[in-house]
Design a protein around this motif. Sequence first.
Motif, PDB file in Angstrom:
ATOM      1  N   TYR A 112     -50.022 -10.539 -44.363  1.00  0.00           N
ATOM      2  CA  TYR A 112     -50.934 -10.058 -45.396  1.00  0.00           C
ATOM      3  C   TYR A 112     -51.125  -8.542 -45.250  1.00  0.00           C
ATOM      4  N   ALA A 113     -51.230  -7.859 -46.377  1.00  0.00           N
ATOM      5  CA  ALA A 113     -51.462  -6.414 -46.374  1.00  0.00           C
ATOM      6  C   ALA A 113     -52.879  -6.111 -46.846  1.00  0.00           C
ATOM      7  N   THR A 139     -56.548  -1.788 -54.079  1.00  0.00           N
ATOM      8  CA  THR A 139     -57.084  -1.873 -55.442  1.00  0.00           C
ATOM      9  C   THR A 139     -57.543  -3.294 -55.714  1.00  0.00           C
ATOM     10  N   LEU A 140     -58.276  -3.470 -56.795  1.00  0.00           N
ATOM     11  CA  LEU A 140     -58.743  -4.806 -57.149  1.00  0.00           C
ATOM     12  C   LEU A 140     -57.570  -5.723 -57.472  1.00  0.00           C
ATOM     13  N   ASP A 141     -56.552  -5.221 -58.146  1.00  0.00           N
ATOM     14  CA  ASP A 141     -55.376  -6.032 -58.454  1.00  0.00           C
ATOM     15  C   ASP A 141     -54.695  -6.503 -57.181  1.00  0.00           C
ATOM     16  N   GLU A 142     -54.611  -5.631 -56.196  1.00  0.00           N
ATOM     17  CA  GLU A 142     -54.015  -6.022 -54.911  1.00  0.00           C
ATOM     18  C   GLU A 142     -54.881  -7.058 -54.207  1.00  0.00           C
ATOM     19  N   ASP A 164     -54.752 -14.779 -54.180  1.00  0.00           N
ATOM     20  CA  ASP A 164     -53.865 -15.829 -54.701  1.00  0.00           C
ATOM     21  C   ASP A 164     -52.910 -16.321 -53.619  1.00  0.00           C
ATOM     22  N   LYS A 165     -52.411 -15.391 -52.829  1.00  0.00           N
ATOM     23  CA  LYS A 165     -51.492 -15.774 -51.753  1.00  0.00           C
ATOM     24  C   LYS A 165     -52.212 -16.624 -50.714  1.00  0.00           C
ATOM     25  N   LEU A 216     -55.784 -21.426 -47.651  1.00  0.00           N
ATOM     26  CA  LEU A 216     -56.997 -20.781 -47.160  1.00  0.00           C
ATOM     27  C   LEU A 216     -57.993 -20.562 -48.293  1.00  0.00           C
ATOM     28  N   THR A 217     -59.260 -20.462 -47.929  1.00  0.00           N
ATOM     29  CA  THR A 217     -60.263 -19.978 -48.871  1.00  0.00           C
ATOM     30  C   THR A 217     -60.266 -18.466 -48.724  1.00  0.00           C
ATOM     31  N   PRO A 218     -59.943 -17.715 -49.776  1.00  0.00           N
ATOM     32  CA  PRO A 218     -59.842 -16.261 -49.621  1.00  0.00           C
ATOM     33  C   PRO A 218     -61.097 -15.601 -49.051  1.00  0.00           C
TER      34      PRO A 218
END
Length: 443
Positions: free
Chosen positions: A185-186, A190-193, A199-200, A206-208
């Motif tokens: 994971y990175a 940004t909000l999109d990232e 989502d990943k 996992l629960t984000p």
Amino acid sequence: MSRWLRHRSPSPSEVGFPLGRRALLRGAGAMGALAAVPTLAACGDDDDGGADEGSGAGEVTFGSNEVGSTFAKQRKAAVDDFQSKNSGITVKLNEIDHNSFQENINNYLQGNPDDVFSWFAGYRMQFFARRKLIGDVSDVWPLEGVSDAFKTASTGEDGKQYFVPQSYYPWAVFYRKSLFAERNYAIPKTLDELYALADKMKKDGLTPFAFADKDGWPAMGTFDILNMRINGYQFHIDLMAGKKSWEGAEVKKVFQTWKTLLEYHQPDSLGRTWQEAAQGLHQKKSGMYMFGTFIIDQIPQADREDIDLFNFPEIDSKIGASAIDAPIDGFCMAAKPKNKAGAKKFLKYLASTDASQQASNLGEPFIASNSKADTAKYTTLQKKSAELVSQAKNIAQFLDRDTRPDFASTVMIPALQEFIKSPGNADSILKSIESQKKTIFVD
């Protein structure tokens, strides 16, 4: 109970104006009563009770709300160190229970307050400065090693300083380094990232986001950061002060964004404590947790070095990500101190590297406001927290410190919990907030 439980701004029963309903209403009612005492404005004269104007020689009284805590030892050490370096000035330390001090602050300030006393930055300081119940300490500034962001948080509505900072803790997104490494994971910028990462995580089972709001205050941290990322720091502060509308397009956009983010948060959060949510992060069932650094209290010592943080990402490139929540604790001076010169010398000392160094040795999650304090004994998380705050251009104090306590408790806690339960009702919730706000911000 952790020794840090009493130093967390949002804690409903241990810090600041208690957010438990009955206790808070006592404090809020007292604060409201202050507005009806115009004669108190006369307190701000220059009578120093016969103290030596130049040297400050004589006694300085010091009111500390840390009796029985680890901080109490630091307060006594600070007094001893100051006296050893300032011949002719003695400091009398008066200690009182933390909650009793906060609940009775208005009586304390109207009566016979100590020359110097423990308090908070931001709105809670400004409230009393506006009523001439605390003293102007502008000539104590600038403070070596203390940034402009801290100075802003120490400034009243009239542009003068009424506070000196000593410690803080930031709110950020916490995660386990080993989990991010295992899953590749990175850190999102940004909000999109952030959405892509969430989502990943969902695909990986996992629960984000770990999430809990049983006690009412944790969700305030999420609101704060979204509002500052979408509308900027000044709008956020003005909204907290009752100067902006909760029904405006700006705030509606915050709740629209939050509604989307809730899909990535733990469900049933109103039945979960923050301690329980922290276990999900520790057990690698949740990928992230937007919270304060005192989350470390819930992590076993063996795993603490695996906990890291990152700044909540940018949402609007025009706004950026330079504002954060980092509640600041420090000290104020009475409006009419018996020894003004001595009090100001003591305040300058309390914000110095020497005093900060003593406090820095207390351990996690304490961080000295003075950037020149030795960080050799800091843990990795403390160093990362200090780095995060040093890069911030603006520091908010958390919703319950940046607004009236009665508004935070009686309006915002139930409103945010209602939104979490029924995010589709945001417009009606915001309408209710605005209506109630107008009955509270009347002075």
